[in-house]
Design an enzyme around this catalytic site. Structure first.
Site, PDB file in Angstrom:
ATOM      1  N   ASP A  11     -12.390 -49.426  -3.117  1.00 60.77           N
ATOM      2  CA  ASP A  11     -11.528 -50.075  -2.557  1.00 60.77           C
ATOM      3  C   ASP A  11     -10.713 -49.334  -1.776  1.00 60.77           C
ATOM      4  O   ASP A  11     -11.247 -47.777  -1.355  1.00 60.77           O
ATOM      5  CB  ASP A  11     -10.619 -49.951  -3.522  1.00 60.77           C
ATOM      6  CG  ASP A  11      -9.041 -50.735  -3.158  1.00 60.77           C
ATOM      7  OD1 ASP A  11      -9.143 -51.827  -2.151  1.00 60.77           O
ATOM      8  OD2 ASP A  11      -7.864 -50.314  -3.304  1.00 60.77           O
ATOM      9  N   SER A  12     -10.220 -49.415  -0.303  1.00 58.96           N
ATOM     10  CA  SER A  12      -9.413 -48.907   0.583  1.00 58.96           C
ATOM     11  C   SER A  12      -8.137 -47.862  -0.102  1.00 58.96           C
ATOM     12  O   SER A  12      -8.045 -46.783   0.867  1.00 58.96           O
ATOM     13  CB  SER A  12      -8.768 -50.011   1.518  1.00 58.96           C
ATOM     14  OG  SER A  12      -7.789 -50.619   1.043  1.00 58.96           O
ATOM     15  N   CYS A  74     -12.530 -55.195  -2.864  1.00 56.53           N
ATOM     16  CA  CYS A  74     -12.036 -54.957  -1.416  1.00 56.53           C
ATOM     17  C   CYS A  74     -11.310 -56.433  -0.950  1.00 56.53           C
ATOM     18  O   CYS A  74     -12.732 -56.195  -0.280  1.00 56.53           O
ATOM     19  CB  CYS A  74     -11.460 -53.713  -1.064  1.00 56.53           C
ATOM     20  SG  CYS A  74     -10.937 -53.953   0.327  1.00 56.53           S
ATOM     21  N   GLU A 159       0.869 -49.016  -2.286  1.00 49.41           N
ATOM     22  CA  GLU A 159       0.336 -48.459  -1.836  1.00 49.41           C
ATOM     23  C   GLU A 159       1.500 -46.778  -2.349  1.00 49.41           C
ATOM     24  O   GLU A 159       1.745 -45.647  -2.275  1.00 49.41           O
ATOM     25  CB  GLU A 159       0.093 -47.675  -1.143  1.00 49.41           C
ATOM     26  CG  GLU A 159      -1.279 -48.936  -0.543  1.00 49.41           C
ATOM     27  CD  GLU A 159      -2.465 -47.492  -1.406  1.00 49.41           C
ATOM     28  OE1 GLU A 159      -2.533 -46.573  -1.203  1.00 49.41           O
ATOM     29  OE2 GLU A 159      -3.874 -48.784  -1.355  1.00 49.41           O
ATOM     30  N   CYS A 193      -5.734 -60.462  -3.109  1.00 48.80           N
ATOM     31  CA  CYS A 193      -6.014 -59.014  -2.273  1.00 48.80           C
ATOM     32  C   CYS A 193      -5.744 -58.374  -4.270  1.00 48.80           C
ATOM     33  O   CYS A 193      -4.996 -58.792  -4.388  1.00 48.80           O
ATOM     34  CB  CYS A 193      -4.824 -58.340  -1.638  1.00 48.80           C
ATOM     35  SG  CYS A 193      -4.751 -56.463  -1.674  1.00 48.80           S
ATOM     36  N   HIS A 195      -4.715 -55.060  -4.968  1.00 52.77           N
ATOM     37  CA  HIS A 195      -3.255 -54.779  -4.665  1.00 52.77           C
ATOM     38  C   HIS A 195      -1.969 -55.521  -5.538  1.00 52.77           C
ATOM     39  O   HIS A 195      -1.049 -54.979  -6.043  1.00 52.77           O
ATOM     40  CB  HIS A 195      -3.062 -54.321  -3.406  1.00 52.77           C
ATOM     41  CG  HIS A 195      -3.744 -53.113  -2.617  1.00 52.77           C
ATOM     42  ND1 HIS A 195      -4.559 -52.782  -2.447  1.00 52.77           N
ATOM     43  CD2 HIS A 195      -2.690 -51.818  -2.871  1.00 52.77           C
ATOM     44  CE1 HIS A 195      -4.657 -51.179  -2.045  1.00 52.77           C
ATOM     45  NE2 HIS A 195      -3.905 -50.739  -2.477  1.00 52.77           N
TER      46      HIS A 195
HETATM   47  N1  DGL Z   1      -7.474 -53.904  -1.820  1.00 55.74           N
HETATM   48  C1  DGL Z   1      -7.426 -54.909  -0.307  1.00 55.74           C
HETATM   49  C2  DGL Z   1      -7.832 -56.288  -0.938  1.00 55.74           C
HETATM   50  O1  DGL Z   1      -8.141 -56.655  -1.856  1.00 55.74           O
HETATM   51  C3  DGL Z   1      -7.115 -54.458   1.142  1.00 55.74           C
HETATM   52  C4  DGL Z   1      -5.946 -53.845   0.947  1.00 55.74           C
HETATM   53  C5  DGL Z   1      -5.840 -52.879   2.099  1.00 55.74           C
HETATM   54  O2  DGL Z   1      -6.417 -52.039   2.759  1.00 55.74           O
HETATM   55  O3  DGL Z   1      -4.864 -53.594   3.371  1.00 55.74           O
HETATM   56  O4  DGL Z   1      -7.732 -56.557   0.449  1.00 55.74           O
END
Ligand code: DGL
Length: 279
Positions: A11-12, A74, A159, A193, A195
């Site tokens: 993931d990012s 991600c 984050e 997403c 997150h």
């Molecule tokens: N968690 C990621 C996603 O599912 C990336 C979020 C990001 O880095 O902007 O899209």
């Protein structure tokens, strides 16, 4: 871990840990290697080319660590980099290895949750702009209406550990009002997403009663179990000693503190500089 063959999860930043958590619960015996590119997170507002280059770099790193199977946990990377990596890079780099994403398994099932035939997708700018969800969902549920809403502030809030503060309330309420204005018949809301599950409590406060909120962790875990069953040749390559290893491209102290919340258990990470490992 290089002599082993863990399943790579990428993931990012921290978001993919919400997926890893479900995967390790469903398939605890395998070894897992997690990489969060926190130094370059968020990916959500970055260009296709940048997300593709970063993701490819990460995938190569996983391959160097011995992984035969990498999950892009991600949505942004799945939307903007997965297809090119699968079609152009894998055949050249490592034809026997596999890279999977999180959008397709979600698209395969999302329509079964809806009675009104209208589904809302909350995601990053990048995922929304790619059109990946409407395109993939239409393959499995052609009659389903998909209404998207980009929530560019949500990942930075998560984050930065601001998910229980007033700022999070403001932006969650704003984006939910916008998506339900566009689609009052939405009865399923997908957190597109990885997150966003961290904002679940706040989202539930501001969404209409009766709407189902869907996170991807469990869907991806079930789909991975199914994949490993259908591909015994890949499953046989993955090592099974129940090991977990965590890597971050940023500070390990910060990562460990945040990651524990996402993963739901203690995390002790190591640092990697992806640029320095490239050859
Ligand atoms: N968690 C990621 C996603 O599912 C990336 C979020 C990001 O880095 O902007 O899209």
């Amino acid at each position: 871990m290089s002599s082993r063959n863990p399943i790579g999860v990428f993931d990012s930043g921290y978001g993919g840990l919400t997926v890893l958590r479900e995967i390790t619960e469903a398939l605890p015996g395998y070894d897992y290697l997690y990489l969060g590119d926190s130094a370059r997170s968020p990916y959500g507002n970055r260009s296709f080319e940048t997300v593709y280059q970063y993701t490819l770099q990460a995938v190569k790193w996983f391959f160097d660590q011995g992984c035969s199977l990498v999950i892009l946990a991600c949505n942004t990377a799945s939307a903007k980099a997965l297809r090119t990596i699968q079609q152009n890079d894998l055949p050249r780099l490592a034809p026997g290895k596999r890279v999977l994403g999180v959008i397709r398994p979600t698209a395969e099932i999302i329509g079964t949750y809806s009675e009104t035939g209208v589904v809302g997708v909350l995601a990053t700018n990048g995922t929304v702009a790619s059109g990946s969800y409407p395109i993939e969902i239409s393959k499995f549920f052609p009659a389903l209406q998909v209404i998207q809403e980009a929530c560019p502030m949500w990942v930075p809030l998560v984050e930065n550990n601001e998910m229980d503060n007033k700022g999070a309330d403001y932006f969650v309420k704003k984006n939910l009002e916008q998506i339900f204005d566009k689609g009052p018949e939405i009865d399923v809301l997908l957190l597109g997403c990885t997150h966003y599950p961290l904002l679940k409590k706040t989202i539930e406060e501001y969404m209409p009663v009766g709407v189902k909120l869907i996170s991807q962790g469990e869907i991806v875990a079930t789909s991975l179990a199914d994949y490993l069953q259908r591909h015994p040749e890949i499953a046989a390559q993955c090592s099974r000693e129940g090991r977990r290893a965590f890597y971050t491209t940023d500070s390990t102290t910060d990562f460990d503190q945040h990651a524990t919340v996402f993963y739901g258990g203690p995390v002790s990470s190591q640092h990697v500089d992806l640029d320095a490992t490239m050859h």
